[in-house]
Motif scaffolding. Structure first.
Motif, short mmCIF file in Angstrom:
data_model
loop_
_atom_site.label_atom_id
_atom_site.label_comp_id
_atom_site.label_asym_id
_atom_site.label_seq_id
_atom_site.Cartn_x
_atom_site.Cartn_y
_atom_site.Cartn_z
N THR A 8 12.04 68.38 27.96
CA THR A 8 12.98 67.29 27.42
C THR A 8 12.69 67.10 25.99
OG1 THR A 8 12.87 66.14 29.61
CG2 THR A 8 13.72 65.02 27.84
N ILE A 50 28.13 67.23 30.13
CA ILE A 50 27.09 66.43 29.77
C ILE A 50 26.86 65.31 30.68
CG2 ILE A 50 26.49 64.70 27.97
CD1 ILE A 50 28.52 65.84 26.09
N PRO A 58 24.45 62.53 31.91
CA PRO A 58 23.50 61.53 31.71
C PRO A 58 23.07 60.91 33.11
CG PRO A 58 25.45 60.35 31.16
CD PRO A 58 25.74 61.83 31.42
N ASP A 59 21.64 60.51 33.17
CA ASP A 59 20.89 59.88 34.46
C ASP A 59 19.97 58.77 33.93
OD1 ASP A 59 18.54 61.20 33.95
OD2 ASP A 59 19.62 62.96 34.97
N VAL A 81 19.31 62.82 29.66
CA VAL A 81 20.83 63.46 29.51
C VAL A 81 20.76 64.97 29.99
CG1 VAL A 81 22.91 63.79 28.16
CG2 VAL A 81 21.62 61.64 27.91
N VAL A 116 22.24 68.50 29.55
CA VAL A 116 23.52 69.09 28.71
C VAL A 116 23.47 70.84 29.20
CG1 VAL A 116 24.19 69.93 26.48
CG2 VAL A 116 22.96 67.55 26.74
N ARG A 171 17.56 69.43 28.50
CA ARG A 171 17.59 68.03 28.83
C ARG A 171 17.25 67.16 27.49
NH1 ARG A 171 18.47 65.45 33.07
NH2 ARG A 171 17.15 63.63 32.77
N VAL A 174 18.44 61.51 24.60
CA VAL A 174 19.74 61.04 24.03
C VAL A 174 20.43 62.11 23.91
CG1 VAL A 174 20.88 59.23 22.47
CG2 VAL A 174 18.44 58.72 23.34
N ALA A 175 21.90 62.14 23.56
CA ALA A 175 22.72 62.98 23.41
C ALA A 175 23.70 62.33 22.40
CB ALA A 175 23.42 63.82 24.42
N LEU A 218 33.01 62.61 31.05
CA LEU A 218 32.12 61.49 31.64
C LEU A 218 32.93 60.37 31.93
CD1 LEU A 218 29.29 61.54 28.90
CD2 LEU A 218 29.13 62.23 31.20
N ARG A 265 22.72 56.58 27.54
CA ARG A 265 22.15 57.59 26.60
C ARG A 265 23.10 58.61 25.73
NH1 ARG A 265 16.68 58.10 28.03
NH2 ARG A 265 16.11 56.76 29.76
N VAL A 266 24.08 58.01 25.66
CA VAL A 266 25.09 58.92 24.89
C VAL A 266 25.76 58.35 23.57
CG1 VAL A 266 27.58 60.08 24.94
CG2 VAL A 266 25.73 60.17 26.89
#
Length: 374
Positions: A2, A180, A182-183, A187, A189, A197, A200-201, A218, A333-334
């Protein structure tokens, strides 16, 4: 493995965000779908206007933050990235009229706001302005901002990439992001080269922001982002100058209502209509010059020092919000940087600092006009 932070989009905003992250000890990865130096977005070309003639505090605050970044970038190839040869703003559209008569001058208000912040500015009558800049014509009061001019765009992109790599980050060209996701833990990608992973993105995808983040991706409720292809042109000078950068606010209700430009050594003086291009699909962009006859007629009327028949068209995209305000915000997280509406480049180091702060702290303060609608 990650990654701490992935930046999706390697135009000036994504590169500026990644550079600001490296200044804080981070090692981001930037993913850009096109190759280095491509012409498919909004960041290419030799120059962009460094226009400080803003009357809104949120833009002036962001401009001050950007100026810190420009100064920190220093000289590239023996020259600062900002050429501060001055800016002139003028035109009938810069006065607020009413049924009772002329209203307050927008330019006078901007001059006052700049003075409050210690930024030099002066108001000139049209005769004095024409004497100083004989290649241009003026009919109204002129605001001269000597601490403005142009940003060296192509040199800026090269220097930002160099700084990112020197700081331990990475820029991956020709790497298209397909999704993209997120979970709770980070995130995902998804790229053509595989999945990554991050915690944050940051997404600075320009004309592709809606397809990645909005209804096609999204489902983040973005305002409508209108993507247009704009085609200013460079004109050969009949006079040596001096040539400032400029804003011309044409009469209200006219089309175009705003014209801008700047000198670009070796290419001429760029002149462009602001935000009047055809709406396009960025994946099927025609790269077709439009309104060139009208642009030549404008130059013939307002620029005695330029050759109107010597136009060399260029092309870029605008991704414009309904208010032309930027989107700088975080959803989960985006982190989102979008909608720079044809006037963002000058702010890039400040935008990058803002996006970096949001990536590192979800509660980082951002001026309300730049936030997504509640």
């Amino acid at each position: 493995m990650t990654q701490r932070i992935i930046v999706v989009g390697g135009g000036v905003m994504g590169l500026a965000a990644a550079w600001q992250l490296t200044r804080q000890g981070e090692r981001p990865i930037v993913l850009e779908r096109f190759g280095r130096g491509h012409h498919e977005g909004a960041s290419h070309g030799e120059t962009r206007s460094f226009n400080n003639a803003y009357g809104d505090d949120h833009y002036l605050d962001l401009l001050a933050l950007a100026r810190e970044g420009w100064d920190a970038l220093g000289e590239v190839d023996g020259e600062p990235l900002l050429r501060l040869h001055g800016l002139v703003s003028h035109g009938a559209g810069a006065s607020l009229g009413s049924v009772d008569g002329p209203g307050p001058s927008v330019l006078a208000r901007i001059a006052a706001k700049l003075a409050e912040r210690g930024i030099p500015a002066e108001l000139l009558d049209p005769h004095e302005a024409a004497t100083r800049w004989p290649g241009m014509r003026f009919d109204d009061t002129v605001l001269h901002s000597p601490d403005a001019g142009v940003a060296r765009a192509a040199a800026t992109l090269r220097e930002l990439e160099r700084r990112i790599v020197a700081g331990g980050g990475e820029v991956r060209w020709n790497t298209q992001v397909r999704a993209i996701a997120p979970d709770a833990d980070g995130v995902g990608v998804v790229t053509d080269a595989g999945a990554l992973r991050a915690d944050v993105a940051i997404v600075t995808a320009g004309a592709w922001s809606t397809s990645l983040l909005g209804a096609g991706g999204l489902g983040i409720p973005l305002p409508r982002l209108r993507v247009t292809e704009e085609t200013p042109a460079h004109f050969a000078a009949r006079l040596d100058g001096p040539w400032p950068s400029f804003n011309h606010f044409v009469a209200p209700g006219s089309q175009p209502s705003n014209v801008y430009g700047m000198p670009t050594p070796g290419e001429g003086v760029k002149v462009g209509f602001h935000g009047v291009g055809d709406e396009i699909d960025p994946d099927a962009r025609p790269h077709r010059p439009t309104l060139q006859r009208e642009l030549r007629e404008y130059v013939r009327e307002w620029f005695p020092g330029l050759d109107p028949e010597a136009a060399v068209p260029i092309s870029c995209t605008y991704t414009t919000t309904p208010t032309e305000a930027f989107i700088l915000d975080r959803v989960g997280r985006v982190v989102i940087g979008a909608g720079f509406s044809g006037h963002g480049f000058k702010f890039a180091p400040g935008v990058g600092a803002t996006l970096a702060a949001l990536a590192l702290d979800a509660a980082a303060p951002v001026a309300a006009p730049f936030r997504l609608p509640a």
